[in-house]
Design an enzyme around this catalytic site. Structure first.
Site, PDB file in Angstrom:
ATOM      1  N   ARG A 233      -8.245  23.394 -10.054  1.00 44.83           N
ATOM      2  CA  ARG A 233      -9.045  24.389 -10.762  1.00 44.83           C
ATOM      3  C   ARG A 233      -9.910  25.144  -9.762  1.00 44.83           C
ATOM      4  O   ARG A 233     -10.471  24.554  -8.834  1.00 44.83           O
ATOM      5  CB  ARG A 233      -9.943  23.731 -11.825  1.00 44.83           C
ATOM      6  CG  ARG A 233      -9.185  23.150 -13.006  1.00 44.83           C
ATOM      7  CD  ARG A 233      -8.572  24.244 -13.865  1.00 44.83           C
ATOM      8  NE  ARG A 233      -7.859  23.726 -15.026  1.00 44.83           N
ATOM      9  CZ  ARG A 233      -6.556  23.504 -15.081  1.00 44.83           C
ATOM     10  NH1 ARG A 233      -5.812  23.735 -13.994  1.00 44.83           N
ATOM     11  NH2 ARG A 233      -5.990  23.039 -16.164  1.00 44.83           N
ATOM     12  N   GLU A 262      -9.525  33.798 -13.763  1.00 43.61           N
ATOM     13  CA  GLU A 262      -8.155  34.263 -13.559  1.00 43.61           C
ATOM     14  C   GLU A 262      -7.701  35.171 -14.704  1.00 43.61           C
ATOM     15  O   GLU A 262      -7.976  34.846 -15.867  1.00 43.61           O
ATOM     16  CB  GLU A 262      -7.202  33.064 -13.441  1.00 43.61           C
ATOM     17  CG  GLU A 262      -7.504  32.208 -12.229  1.00 43.61           C
ATOM     18  CD  GLU A 262      -6.708  30.911 -12.191  1.00 43.61           C
ATOM     19  OE1 GLU A 262      -6.654  30.286 -11.121  1.00 43.61           O
ATOM     20  OE2 GLU A 262      -6.161  30.516 -13.247  1.00 43.61           O
ATOM     21  N   HIS A 283      -1.718  31.111  -9.115  1.00 49.14           N
ATOM     22  CA  HIS A 283      -1.607  30.054 -10.128  1.00 49.14           C
ATOM     23  C   HIS A 283      -0.145  29.840 -10.519  1.00 49.14           C
ATOM     24  O   HIS A 283       0.204  29.745 -11.706  1.00 49.14           O
ATOM     25  CB  HIS A 283      -2.441  30.396 -11.366  1.00 49.14           C
ATOM     26  CG  HIS A 283      -2.852  29.173 -12.146  1.00 49.14           C
ATOM     27  ND1 HIS A 283      -4.100  29.022 -12.707  1.00 49.14           N
ATOM     28  CD2 HIS A 283      -2.169  28.033 -12.454  1.00 49.14           C
ATOM     29  CE1 HIS A 283      -4.165  27.857 -13.334  1.00 49.14           C
ATOM     30  NE2 HIS A 283      -3.013  27.235 -13.190  1.00 49.14           N
TER      31      HIS A 283
END
Length: 317
Positions: A233, A262, A283
């Site tokens: 994270r 994000e 990601h």
């Protein structure tokens, strides 16, 4: 039994088989994306809502409460779980689907940083090798991972898999105890491991006690050659402190698959200017087709188990 998938594109890029989902419901409606203004209307009349990142707040759920929410991800911070509890909505998520995909990505970041893969690739593209007076280029320091110390923060299934891969490369693996967690013979306090770490790989959840787990103080305690890997994270790292540490050579490099917020803002401290030996991926560590198809399998299992009266992977509310 009617189901609606609010943001199919966040999981399926046209390469997944969703027929098994269609076979366990009477009707499945899929939308590529759904805005917050469209949620209430689109979940109306559906027993099951399938969602990845679309926000399901109390207002939308109260207006048109489904019987079940299936999250095709592990995190549920986009869902008002208290509202689901109050409305009697069962929430099930996906777990452990991306272990190999994410572990592979973490290892990839370690290898790319330690070999300076991107720097050498860019050097060749610029013509540096053509102009070299030697048969090779050795402009960037390369370090072997064999014999180095890998510190894992968060030894769950995923952290354990990365530990296995590190061991296979000949690394010495140490496990750090998260702040507030008890230490034992197998886990040492993170602060005692920082000066010894050659690579730190983060695999812990983001909580109040782990936010900015790696900040200015922690990086100052590390070796100037140390690498930081984060596939967990974004908030685990103080990004401004990391940018400064890379800019001034406090640490040797960082491989980041997640950022704090994000998609990232244009003024993200890690993206506003090129930083030395930093690799940022979007990601995408979880995104192998095999991992995403595994989510589909868990989605089917969750629906069938719920239909049978014994729901699985239920999220605590």
């Amino acid at each position: 039994m009617r189901a609606v998938f609010l943001d199919r594109e966040s999981l399926d890029r046209g390469d997944l088989d969703l027929v098994p989902v269609e076979q366990v419901v009477d009707a499945l409606v899929s939308y590529p994306q759904t805005t917050s203004k469209q949620v209430a209307e689109r979940i109306r009349g559906h027993d099951i809502v399938i969602v990845n990142k679309v926000v399901l707040d109390r207002q939308a759920l109260a207006a048109n409460p489904p019987r079940m929410i299936c999250v095709v991800a592990t995190g549920t911070n986009n869902i008002d779980l208290q509202a689901c509890h109050d409305l009697g909505i069962t929430v099930c998520n996906s777990r452990g689907y991306g272990t190999d995909s994410v572990a592979q990505h973490a290892l990839c970041l370690m290898l790319a940083l330690s070999t300076r893969l991107i720097d050498y690739h860019q050097g060749v593209a610029r013509g540096d090798w053509h102009r070299s007076s030697q048969f090779c280029l050795l402009d960037y320091p390369i370090q072997e991972l064999a014999g180095k110390t890998l510190v894992i923060v968060g030894l769950g299934t995923l952290g354990g898999r990365v530990a296995e891969l590190g061991s296979a490369l000949g690394m010495t693996v140490k496990v750090a105890a998260r702040p507030g967690a008890e230490t034992d013979g197998n886990r040492e306090p993170l602060e005692t491991l920082l000066p010894r770490a050659d690579v730190i790989s983060l695999h812990c959840p983001l909580t109040e006690s782990t936010r900015h787990l790696i900040g200015e103080k922690e990086m100052a305690a590390m070796k100037p050659t140390a690498l930081v890997i984060n596939t967990a994270r974004g908030g685990l790292i103080d990004e401004r402190a990391l940018a400064d540490a890379l800019r001034h050579g406090v640490i040797g490099g960082a491989g980041i698959d997640v950022v704090d917020g994000e998609p990232p803002a244009q003024d993200s401290p890690l993206l506003v200017e090129p930083l030395p030996n930093l690799i940022v991926t979007p990601h995408s560590a979880w995104g192998a087709r095999e991992a995403r198809q595994r989510i589909v399998g868990q989605l089917v299992e969750n629906i069938v188990a719920w239909q049978g009266g014994a729901p699985t992977r239920v999220v605590e509310q």
